[in-house]
Design a protein around this motif. Structure first.
Motif, PDB file in Angstrom:
ATOM      1  N   THR A  38       0.856  -1.186   0.000  1.00 42.74           N
ATOM      2  CA  THR A  38       0.000   0.000   0.000  1.00 42.74           C
ATOM      3  C   THR A  38       0.888   1.230   0.000  1.00 42.74           C
ATOM      4  N   LEU A  83      -9.559   1.779  -1.602  1.00 41.28           N
ATOM      5  CA  LEU A  83      -8.674   1.265  -2.642  1.00 41.28           C
ATOM      6  C   LEU A  83      -9.026   1.915  -3.977  1.00 41.28           C
ATOM      7  N   MET A 115      -4.497   4.333  -2.375  1.00 42.05           N
ATOM      8  CA  MET A 115      -5.783   4.549  -1.724  1.00 42.05           C
ATOM      9  C   MET A 115      -6.251   5.975  -2.007  1.00 42.05           C
ATOM     10  N   TYR A 144      -6.750  -7.371   2.415  1.00 37.18           N
ATOM     11  CA  TYR A 144      -6.049  -8.395   3.216  1.00 37.18           C
ATOM     12  C   TYR A 144      -6.864  -9.684   3.361  1.00 37.18           C
ATOM     13  N   ASP A 178       1.296  -5.989   1.698  1.00 38.94           N
ATOM     14  CA  ASP A 178       1.776  -5.507   3.008  1.00 38.94           C
ATOM     15  C   ASP A 178       2.119  -6.676   3.942  1.00 38.94           C
ATOM     16  N   THR A 204     -11.686  -1.357   1.210  1.00 46.06           N
ATOM     17  CA  THR A 204     -10.658  -0.853   2.128  1.00 46.06           C
ATOM     18  C   THR A 204      -9.472  -1.825   2.151  1.00 46.06           C
ATOM     19  N   ARG A 205      -8.452  -1.451   2.924  1.00 50.88           N
ATOM     20  CA  ARG A 205      -7.306  -2.352   3.041  1.00 50.88           C
ATOM     21  C   ARG A 205      -7.712  -3.669   3.699  1.00 50.88           C
TER      22      ARG A 205
END
Ligand SMILES: *Cc1c(COP(=O)(O)O)cnc(C)c1O
Length: 291
Positions: free
Chosen positions: A134, A181, A175, A237, A258, A232-233
């Protein structure tokens, strides 16, 4: 011998030059397209050309030739280089001016077309997938530059790319200011979760990729639900699969973000299926280079 189209002429690579007073060089004042040809046909050429003219219009840049002529510039550049499979780089810049910013001092738009063969990543990454990081750089500042414009002003993308290099990854995920994202350095992002194919909504601030459009089409055809949404992150993930799409990169799996493994850390089944269908699609249509 490679020849390059520069303002109506086909010149040997070594002689294909643009002035240091071109505002494309001085200020990144221009727009571009990356286009691919497969087996003698240029994939979705019209869509690329439409986007190029829209990008130009958005930055108040007049392209002095018609869309039809521009399509032929692409095809002819491939022909002159005897290419059937090619990556075509079309650049339209403000042209030669003085050292001031005023675009009215640039009297003639510069048009360059290069056709070459490239693979963005070494072969192993297409098989095993990429690592992404990211990026802290926010590049989709729509209030300054509309993200739909494929601009030569690529420094934010390069800043984000540098972050991924420093992090030991091959690609970056950028982002929005709100933390959603958006896209990669020069490609669009997809996630797969429980059989649903998800990709950032245009309103998050993305360039609407021709490859992205094709993948959405294919996913729907294959019966996968497709969501253009806000991700979103956390969604990244916890996704089962992730991949990026772009004309240069084509379709590549992302298997780590990440330091978190995506799914089982290998390109997933939906990604593989879509890639296979994408291969078939690019070979099944396109603007013929050789009539
Ligand atoms: C070109 C580009 C893409 C991918 O678009 P394609 O039409 O699929 O090549 C995505 N993001 C950015 C910033 C781009 O410049």
């Amino acid at each position: 011998m490679t020849v390059v189209y520069v303002n109506g002429e086909f010149l040997p690579k070594e002689e294909a030059k643009v002035s240091v007073f071109d505002h494309g060089f001085l200020y990144g004042d221009g727009v571009f397209e990356g286009i691919r040809a497969y087996a003698g046909r240029i994939f979705r050429l019209e869509e690329h050309i439409d986007r190029l003219y829209d990008s130009a219009k958005a930055i108040w840049l007049d392209i002095p030739i018609s869309k039809k002529e521009m399509m032929e510039v692409c095809a002819e550049t491939c022909r002159r280089n005897q290419l059937k499979d090619a990556y075509i780089r079309l650049v339209v810049s403000r042209g030669v001016g003085d050292l001031g910013l005023d675009p009215r001092n640039c009297k003639k738009t510069t048009i360059v077309c290069i056709a070459d063969q490239i693979a963005l990543y070494p072969e192993e990454f297409y098989k095993k997938g990429l690592k992404a990081a990211t990026a802290a750089t926010r590049k989709n500042y729509g209030e300054v530059l509309p993200p739909q414009v494929k601009t030569c002003n690529y420094l934010p993308n390069i800043m984000a790319k540098i972050e991924s290099v420093v992090a030991g990854a091959q690609e970056c995920f950028c982002m929005s200011r709100e933390g959603y994202l958006t896209e990669g350095s020069g490609d669009n992002v997809f996630l797969v979760k429980k059989g649903v194919v998800k990709t950032p909504h245009p309103a998050t601030g993305i360039l609407i990729g021709v490859t992205r459009n094709a993948i959405i089409e294919l996913a729907k055809k294959l019966g996968y639900p497709v969501e253009e949404t806000f991700l979103t992150r956390y969604d990244v993930y916890t996704a089962d699969e992730a991949f990026v799409t772009g004309t240069a990169a084509e379709m590549v799996a992302v298997v780590e973000v990440d330091g978190r493994k995506i799914g089982d850390g290998k390109p997933g089944p939906v990604t593989e299926k879509l890639r296979e269908e994408f291969r078939k699609l690019v070979l099944s249509e396109g603007y013929p280079i050789y009539k």
